[in-house]
Scaffold this motif. Structure first.
Motif, PDB file in Angstrom:
ATOM      1  N   ILE A 126       0.835  -1.217   0.000  1.00  0.00           N
ATOM      2  CA  ILE A 126       0.000   0.000   0.000  1.00  0.00           C
ATOM      3  C   ILE A 126       0.868   1.265   0.000  1.00  0.00           C
ATOM      4  N   TYR A 127       2.003   1.210   0.750  1.00  0.00           N
ATOM      5  CA  TYR A 127       2.886   2.373   0.851  1.00  0.00           C
ATOM      6  C   TYR A 127       3.992   2.370  -0.212  1.00  0.00           C
ATOM      7  N   HIS A 128       4.003   1.423  -1.114  1.00  0.00           N
ATOM      8  CA  HIS A 128       5.120   1.272  -2.056  1.00  0.00           C
ATOM      9  C   HIS A 128       5.330   2.559  -2.868  1.00  0.00           C
ATOM     10  N   PRO A 129       6.592   3.021  -3.018  1.00  0.00           N
ATOM     11  CA  PRO A 129       6.847   4.282  -3.742  1.00  0.00           C
ATOM     12  C   PRO A 129       6.351   4.259  -5.194  1.00  0.00           C
ATOM     13  N   ALA A 130       6.391   3.098  -5.850  1.00  0.00           N
ATOM     14  CA  ALA A 130       6.021   3.037  -7.267  1.00  0.00           C
ATOM     15  C   ALA A 130       4.660   2.400  -7.511  1.00  0.00           C
ATOM     16  N   SER A 132       2.023   1.997  -5.089  1.00  0.00           N
ATOM     17  CA  SER A 132       1.043   2.234  -4.031  1.00  0.00           C
ATOM     18  C   SER A 132      -0.372   2.340  -4.595  1.00  0.00           C
ATOM     19  N   ILE A 133      -1.264   1.519  -4.082  1.00  0.00           N
ATOM     20  CA  ILE A 133      -2.652   1.546  -4.545  1.00  0.00           C
ATOM     21  C   ILE A 133      -3.329   2.854  -4.149  1.00  0.00           C
ATOM     22  N   VAL A 134      -2.930   3.434  -3.018  1.00  0.00           N
ATOM     23  CA  VAL A 134      -3.511   4.709  -2.572  1.00  0.00           C
ATOM     24  C   VAL A 134      -3.148   5.822  -3.552  1.00  0.00           C
ATOM     25  N   LEU A 138      -5.689   8.034  -5.911  1.00  0.00           N
ATOM     26  CA  LEU A 138      -5.769   9.492  -5.743  1.00  0.00           C
ATOM     27  C   LEU A 138      -5.283  10.248  -6.981  1.00  0.00           C
ATOM     28  N   ILE A 139      -4.288   9.692  -7.675  1.00  0.00           N
ATOM     29  CA  ILE A 139      -3.726  10.394  -8.841  1.00  0.00           C
ATOM     30  C   ILE A 139      -4.375   9.925 -10.140  1.00  0.00           C
ATOM     31  N   GLY A 140      -4.395   8.604 -10.344  1.00  0.00           N
ATOM     32  CA  GLY A 140      -4.854   8.076 -11.629  1.00  0.00           C
ATOM     33  C   GLY A 140      -6.365   8.014 -11.778  1.00  0.00           C
ATOM     34  N   PRO A 148       2.692  11.690  -6.162  1.00  0.00           N
ATOM     35  CA  PRO A 148       2.405  10.625  -5.184  1.00  0.00           C
ATOM     36  C   PRO A 148       2.798  11.032  -3.767  1.00  0.00           C
ATOM     37  N   ILE A 149       2.058  10.502  -2.805  1.00  0.00           N
ATOM     38  CA  ILE A 149       2.388  10.756  -1.392  1.00  0.00           C
ATOM     39  C   ILE A 149       3.626   9.932  -1.034  1.00  0.00           C
TER      40      ILE A 149
END
Length: 294
Positions: A126-130, A132-134, A138-140, A148-149
């Motif tokens: 979930i927190y992965h830099p590349a 991340s599902i979040v 939020l972006i895509g 990205p956060i």
């Protein structure tokens, strides 16, 4: 031997003996050996020489230790407050009858009973830099953010992410324990308070909460001790990074001992936690006794 088993004065000591020996070997010996090592220059593969308070003086002069202390206190304080508030809200919600109450209780327990390694792997994704599902949503999908956060790449975000996962895992334990304590409060007292004109809010804070306060104190104490010495979650999720922003007592002790080979210095890090833990235990026990006396 048969005579000793039939004497009340000796039977108690005989029954307690195996448990006492187990605790002495498995808990007391490692603890006192760690205390001894903290006063030595012990390194991996070398003999230990007594150096007094030298390790503690070294720790106090390093930025790593000061960061460790601050990080540990911030991590423990924020996680404890959020788990307490979340657990109290969850307990009140689950204590009210509704359709699917039993299923909801089982679902809320999942984060707590799930193995730490497994749940941390999910949060790493979930927190992965590349990937991340979040960030992807939020972006895509929602187009709410342009960048990205940086969950695990920026220091403040990394600590906040670590605290959030700890709270996510801890709230069910607080909630279920508080709910069990609330269900033990006499309904007759609550009904009497409502007849006297008290609303639900006043009944909870003036009657229910004071009666469950001993349970609240014990649960908070157990959580504080566990959070202050937390190792597996920061080790698996952040490895103490970035820039030691999420390194805690146990992680710093592990790094100094097994990565750098400074066994004595690592033992000194673990010993610095105990004065604070002892003060917390004493304060909690005094508070519980006062509550029981009242």
């Amino acid at each position: 031997m048969a005579g000793l088993l039939h004497k009340e004065s000796s039977l108690g000591y005989i029954l307690l003996g195996p448990g006492f020996v187990f605790l002495a070997v498995m808990m007391a010996y490692p603890f006192f050996y760690a205390v001894f090592l903290s006063f030595t220059d012990k390194q991996m593969g070398a003999d230990a020489n007594f150096t007094g308070l030298e390790n503690y003086a070294k720790l106090l002069g390093t930025n790593l230790f000061s960061k460790t202390v601050v990080n540990s206190l911030v991590y423990t304080l924020f996680a404890l407050v959020l788990k307490f508030c979340g657990g109290l809200v969850l307990a009140v919600m689950l204590n009210r009858p509704f359709v699917g109450q039993r299923a909801a209780k089982a679902l809320f327990l999942l984060p707590w009973i799930m193995p730490t390694v497994f749940s941390t792997m999910i949060w790493s994704w979930i927190y992965h830099p590349a990937f991340s599902i979040v960030n992807e949503v939020l972006i895509g999908k929602l187009h709410l953010l342009s960048e990205p956060i940086p969950f695990l790449r920026q220091e403040t975000w990394a600590m906040a992410s670590l605290i959030y996962v700890n709270v996510w895992r801890g709230v069910p334990f607080f909630g279920i324990t508080f709910m069990a304590a609330i269900q033990g409060v006499s309904t007759e007292i609550l009904e009497a308070s409502r007849i006297d004109g008290a609303n639900r809010w006043q009944s909870f804070w003036q009657i229910t909460f004071p009666m469950i306060l001993p349970v609240v104190i014990i649960v908070s104490l157990i959580s504080t001790i566990g959070t202050l010495g937390d190792f597996d979650l920061p080790f698996l999720l952040t490895r103490g990074g970035p820039n030691d922003a999420t390194t805690l007592f146990s992680l710093t002790a592990y790094t100094l001992t097994f990565s750098s080979g400074f066994v004595g210095l690592g033992a000194a890090v673990t010993m610095t936690m105990f004065p604070l833990l002892i003060l917390l235990v004493i304060a909690s026990l005094i508070s519980v006794r006062r509550q029981e006396a009242n």
